[in-house]
Design an enzyme around this catalytic site. Structure first.
Site, short mmCIF file in Angstrom:
data_model
loop_
_atom_site.label_atom_id
_atom_site.label_comp_id
_atom_site.label_asym_id
_atom_site.label_seq_id
_atom_site.Cartn_x
_atom_site.Cartn_y
_atom_site.Cartn_z
N HIS A 298 17.22 62.06 19.81
CA HIS A 298 16.69 60.74 19.49
C HIS A 298 15.51 60.81 18.56
CE1 HIS A 298 19.29 59.56 22.81
NE2 HIS A 298 19.47 58.54 22.01
N GLU A 540 31.23 55.56 25.46
CA GLU A 540 30.63 56.87 25.24
C GLU A 540 30.94 57.85 26.37
OE1 GLU A 540 26.43 56.31 24.54
OE2 GLU A 540 26.27 54.77 26.08
N ASP A 564 26.94 60.46 22.23
CA ASP A 564 27.20 60.89 23.60
C ASP A 564 28.67 61.24 23.79
OD1 ASP A 564 24.78 60.97 25.03
OD2 ASP A 564 24.65 58.80 24.90
N CYS A 611 28.61 53.12 16.66
CA CYS A 611 27.17 53.04 16.40
C CYS A 611 26.48 54.39 16.58
CB CYS A 611 26.52 51.97 17.27
SG CYS A 611 26.69 52.29 19.02
#
Ligand code: PEP
Ligand code: MG
Length: 831
Positions: A298, A540, A564, A611
Site C-alpha cells: 500500500h 478478491e 489481493d 481496481c
C-alpha cells in the site's frame, strides 16, 4: 597473450550479480585474466568480483579480456562463448515480473560519467533532492543532555548493558541476523570504540551524548571514504550500535516517530508502512528507495498516486555514505545518481522538461472520451485514498472514482474519524466529481493496514486474518457511522458502495441489513440522505468466482481487486519480495478466472470493473478489454497513458487476443502473444510541425539527441525513446554526422520508431558536434523504421546534396519559424 574484445551487453551494467558470474567463469582457468574497460581505462582482475564491479562498466562500454597463461587458448574459446551467449542472462532482475522494463542507460547520460547505483523501479519518474535515511535524525535530542561527573561511569555501565543485551539476542538467532549481531558485539567490545569516547569526554570536554555521537561520526566518515563496498556498508552498523548506546543511557528519550521534511528529499528506508508514508509531507518528498517493499504494497500504491518515483534493490547500508548529499532518483532508467555534477544536472533538467511536456500533452488528451478505435466506450476511473486526490484525478481524465480507499481516513491518528468528518470528506469528493460516479469502498482495515486504536491483536497471517468485512460485526458502531456518512454525502452526487474481502453471501446479506437499519435511523432523524446507493463487492477472494450468479441476486456490480486476488489465487504474499517472481496476474489461470467472473456477471446484466494495480497497466489493457472488463480503475497519473492506449485498440482484435491468451500454457506464451500484438495506426508524415524544435535551450550534442528522441515519444512516434537514442548514437560514434555548413544529420534505421520521422532542432547557439567540419546550428535527425529498406540513406543523400546549394542553405537558416522550415523542406525535397 590472447584477448577478447566485446561491448558490455548488460542493460544494468556490470553490477554485483553479473560480476560474480563472470568471476566464476574466469576462475575456472589457470591463466591470468584481466578485464579492461576502454571507455574509462579501468582495469580489474577477472577473478575478483569486487574488482570487476569497481571498473564502473556500463551498457555498451567497449571492453577487453586479456588472457595469458598455460591454458589461454581453451580459456579464450570458453570465455568468448560465454560472453556472446550467456553473459547477458546474468543481468536478469530477480523479481522477473517487475512491470517496469529496464531500459538501457541513454548514452547522453553515460557519456557524462555519472556515479550510478542500479536498482529496480517500482514507481517510475524522476526526482532530485537530499538523500535522507528514515529515522536518521533522531539523535538531536540527546545532544541536549548536559555533561556530568558520572559520564564515564555511565558509559561503562551502558557498554556493559549493551554487550549483555546483544549476547542475549545472539542466543536465539541464526543465519544472517546472527552474523550482524556478532559483528555489533565485536565492534563494541573493540577497545578503540570505548577508548575514543572516553578520550572525547576527558580531553575535549564533551558530554557523554556528544562524545558518543562524535565518535560515531568520526568512524563513519572514515568508513565512507573507503573504496571497499564492504567497509562502506559498516557505516550503518556503527550508527546502529551508537544509537542503541544512547537509548540505553537515556531510555526516556526513545526515538519518536516524528520525522519532518522541509526541503526536497529522497528518502531511504528498508520499508515504510502506509501510515509512516502518510505522515510525510509529500510536497518535499521527491523519491524513495525502499529496500524491501513489495510491488503492490500500500505504501507503493500511495507513492504512485502521489507521482513519487520509487526504487528497490538497493541496500540501505550501501547508501549511508551519501546521506545529506544531493542525489537524483531516476525511475525511468532504474538508477540512483549520486553527487551529480553540472553536466549530469543538465541532462536531468532536459529529462524533466521532456517529462513535463509529455505530461502536458497527456493532460491535453485526457479530456478526450475513452473509446476504442472502433468507438466502444470504456469507463476509466481513478483510485484515490483521500479527498485531496480527487481534483487531480479528474484533471487527468478520470470519468469517476472506481475505488476510494476510505480506510486511509482512519490511519495515522489516535481515534477514528467521526461521522461529520467523514461526511465532509465524502461530500467533497462527490462535489468535485460533478455527477460522475464515486465508489466508496468501506474501511478495508487489517492486512498491512493496521489501526492501533482498534486494538486488534497481532496475528501470524494478517492477510488471511481478521480484516475488512470480517471485522465489521465486532466494530458495528464504526461501520454504521461510515454508512451514515456515505448515505448522507450521497445526496450530493452519484455515490456507490463497495464492500471489501467478501467471500460468502451471508456477509453481504448482513451488510444489507445494516444498511437498511441505518437508512431507517436517518429517515426517522429527518436527515437528508440518498435513496439510491448501488451496492457492489470487491472480487478478491477466489471462492467468490464460483458463486457470482448468487451474488448477482444481491448486488449491482463487481470490482476485481487483482492485488489481493493474485496473492490468494496463487498463495503468494503480495508484500514479500522473495516470492515476487511468482506474483504475476498474467497467467492462463488468472485470465480464465477473470473470464469466468465477467461471463457470469454479464449473463445476469451486471458490470465488472478492475481496481487493483493490474487495471492501470496499459500493456495488459488489450487482454482485459478482450475479456470483457467494463471499468478500469487506477491511480490518477496512469489515466492519460491508458486512455491513449485504448484509442489504438480494436475491440474484436482484443477479444481474439484474450481467447488465445486463455489457451496459452504459460505466462511466457502470453507475453509472446502480447509482444506480437501491435495495434495498427494511421500513417503520419515523415516531417511535421510536431517534430521541429525551435530555440530550445540545448547546449551539447548529448542534449540535442536526448531532446529530439524524447520529443518523438511525446508525439507518440516512439514508445522507446531511450532505445531509439541508443541506435542513433551507435551510428554517431562510428563517424560524426556533421556535414559542414553548420548542419549535422544524425540518422538511424531502428526497430524502436513507430512512425518514421525527420526531426529538426534549430539551435540558439552553435554547439560542438565533435567534428572537424566545425560547429553545428541545425540538426536534422532521421529515424526511420526497420522496414524502410534503404530509405534513410536516400533521404540522407538527398539532404546532403541540397545542402551544397548555397541558396537552399541560406533559405534554411533564414527560416524563422517551424512552419517556415516545414514549408521550405516540403517544397524542396520529396520524402
Ligand atoms: C486489491 O486488492 O486489488 C485492491 C484494490 O484493494 P487493496 O489493494 O486496497 O487491498
Ligand atoms: Mg484488496
Amino acid at each position: 597473450m590472447l584477448s577478447i574484445e566485446f561491448f558490455c551487453p548488460l542493460p544494468n551494467g556490470l553490477h554485483a550479480r553479473p560480476a560474480w558470474a563472470l568471476k566464476e567463469q574466469c576462475s575456472a582457468w589457470r591463466s591470468d585474466i584481466r578485464f579492461i574497460n576502454k571507455r574509462l581505462n579501468t582495469h580489474a582482475d577477472g577473478k575478483s568480483s569486487l574488482a570487476l564491479i569497481s571498473t564502473g562498466t556500463l551498457f555498451n562500454d567497449s571492453c577487453v579480456l586479456e588472457i595469458s597463461g598455460s591454458d589461454e587458448e581453451q580459456a579464450r574459446r570458453a570465455l568468448d562463448q560465454y560472453l556472446s551467449s550467456e553473459f547477458i542472462d546474468s543481468d536478469s532482475i530477480p523479481s522477473g515480473d517487475a512491470p517496469h522494463v529496464a531500459h538501457p542507460l541513454p548514452r547522453s547520460l553515460v557519456r557524462l560519467n555519472p556515479q550510478l547505483q542500479h536498482g529496480i523501479t517500482l514507481a517510475s519518474g524522476i526526482g532530485a533532492g537530499t538523500l535522507r535515511g528514515w529515522q536518521s535524525d533522531n539523535l538531536q535530542r540527546y545532544r541536549q543532555r548536559p555533561a556530568s561527573p558520572e559520564d564515564i561511569t555511565r558509559l561503562e555501565h551502558s557498554l556493559a548493558t549493551l554487550a549483555e543485551q546483544l549476547n542475549h539476542r545472539l542466543r536465539g538467532l541464526d543465519g544472517e541476523s546472527k552474523t550482524i549481531i556478532s559483528a555489533h558485539l565485536s565492534l563494541i567490545q573493540d577497545d578503540e570504540f570505548g577508548e575514543n569516547i572516553r578520550r572525547l569526554i576527558d580531553e575535549e570536554r564533551l558530554s557523554l551524548a556528544e562524545a558518543i555521537i562524535r565518535n560515531m561520526e568520526q568512524i563513519c566518515n572514515k568508513l565512507s571514504l573507503s573504496a571497499s563496498d564492504y567497509l562502506r556498508e559498516r557505516v550503518s552498523d556503527i550508527r546502529d550500535i551508537s544509537e542503541q548506546l544512547l537509548s540505553i543511557t537515556w531510555p526516556e528519550l526513545q526515538p519518536t516517530s516524528a520525522f519532518t521534511l522541509d526541503t526536497p528529499t529522497v528518502l531511504v528506508a528498508e520499508d515504510l508502512t502506509p501510515s509512516q508514508f502518510l505522515s510525510l509531507d509529500t510536497r518535499h518528498l521527491k523519491g524513495m528507495v525502499l529496500e524491501k517493499t513489495g510491488r503492490t504494497s500500500h505504501t507503493l500504491i500511495l507513492a504512485r498516486a502521489a507521482s513519487i518515483p520509487v526504487l528497490s534493490g538497493l541496500k540501505v547500508a550501501s547508501l549511508e555514505p551519501y546521506a545529506g548529499k544531493k542525489v537524483i532518483l531516476d525511475g525511468v532508467c532504474s538508477v540512483l545518481v549520486t553527487e551529480p555534477d553540472e553536466a549530469v544536472n543538465h541532462y536531468y533538467s532536459v529529462a524533466q522538461r521532456l517529462a513535463d511536456k509529455r505530461h502536458q500533452q497527456q493532460i491535453k488528451d485526457a479530456g478526450l472520451p475513452a473509446l476504442t478505435r472502433d468507438n466502444v466506450p470504456v469507463d476509466i476511473a481513478a483510485n484515490i485514498g483521500s479527498a485531496l486526490e480527487a481534483p487531480g484525478a479528474f484533471a487527468s481524465g478520470a470519468q469517476g472514482v472506481g475505488l476510494f480507499r476510505t480506510e486511509m481516513l482512519y490511519m495515522d491518528r489516535d481515534t477514528a474519524p467521526d461521522e461529520q468528518e467523514q461526511f465532509e470528506a465524502y461530500q467533497q469528493v462527490l462535489l468535485s466529481a460533478e455527477g460522475k460516479p464515486v465508489i466508496f469502498r468501506t474501511m478495508d482495515i487489517g492486512g498491512d493496514k493496521q489501526i492501533p486504536y482498534l486494538n486488534i491483536p497481532q496475528e501470524e497471517n494478517p492477510f488471511l486474518g481478521y480484516r475488512a468485512v470480517r471485522i465489521y460485526p465486532e466494530f458495528a458502531h464504526l461501520f454504521r457511522t461510515q454508512l451514515r456518512a456515505i448515505l448522507r454525502a450521497g445526496a450530493s452526487g452519484n455515490a456507490l458502495l463497495m464492500i471489501p474481502m467478501v467471500h460468502s453471501l451471508d456477509q453481504i446479506l448482513w451488510v444489507k441489513q445494516e444498511l437498511q437499519k441505518v437508512r431507517e435511523a436517518l429517515t426517522s432523524q429527518g436527515l437528508r440522505h440518498t435513496p439510491h446507493l448501488p451496492l457492489g463487492i470487491m472480487v478478491e477472494v477466489p471462492s467468490v468466482c464460483f458463486i457470482i450468479d448468487h451474488f448477482c441476486d444481491e448486488v449491482d456490480f463487481f470490482s476485481i481487486g487483482s492485488n489481493d486476488m493474485t496473492q490468494y489465487l496463487y498463495a503468494v504474499d503480495r508484500n514479500n519480495p522473495r516470492v515476487s517472481p511468482l506474483y504475476n496476474p498474467i497467467t492462463p489461470s488468472f485470465l480464465r478466472m477473470v473470464r469466468q467472473i465477467v461471463d457470469a456477471a454479464h449473463r445476469h446484466g451486471k458490470w465488472v470493473g478492475i481496481c487493483g494495480e493490474l487495471g492501470g497497466e496499459r500493456r495488459y489493457l488489450p487482454l482485459l478489454l478482450g475479456l470483457g472488463i467494463d471499468e478500469f480503475s487506477m491511480s490518477g497519473p496512469r489515466i492519460p497513458a491508458v486512455k491513449a492506449q485504448l484509442r489504438q485498440l480494436e475491440s474484436d482484435a482484443c477479444r481474439t487476443l484474450a481467447e488465445q491468451a486463455c489457451e496459452c500454457r504459460s505466462a511466457e506464451e502470453i507475453e509472446t502473444l502480447l509482444a506480437d500484438f501491435t495495434p495498427e495506426e494511421p500513417p503520419r508524415p515523415l516531417l511535421a510541425l510536431e517534430t521541429i524544435v525551435f530555440n530550445e535551450p540545448l547546449t551539447s550534442k548529448e542534449q540535442v539527441l536526448q531532446f529530439l528522441c524524447g520529443n518523438l515519444a511525446i508525439q507518440g512516434r516512439t514508445e522507446n525513446p531511450l532505445e531509439l537514442e541508443e541506435d542513433v548514437w551507435q551510428r554517431e560514434e562510428i563517424v560524426t554526422t556533421a556535414v559542414g555548413f553548420g548542419v549535422a544529420i544524425p540518422h538511424t534505421k531502428s526497430q524502436w520508431i513507430r512512425h518514421s520521422s525527420i526531426s529538426i532542432a534549430r539551435l540558439e547557439k552553435p554547439i560542438d558536434w565533435e567534428s572537424e567540419m566545425g560547429e553545428v546550428e541545425l540538426v536534422i535527425m532521421l529515424t526511420l523504421g526497420a522496414q524502410e529498406g534503404n530509405n534513410h540513406v536516400k533521404v540522407f543523400s538527398q539532404l546532403a546534396r541540397k545542402l551544397v546549394n548555397k541558396a537552399f542553405r541560406e533559405a534554411l537558416f533564414a527560416a524563422d519559424s517551424p512552419q517556415g522550415l516545414l514549408d521550405l523542406l516540403n517544397a524542396e525535397i520529396s520524402f
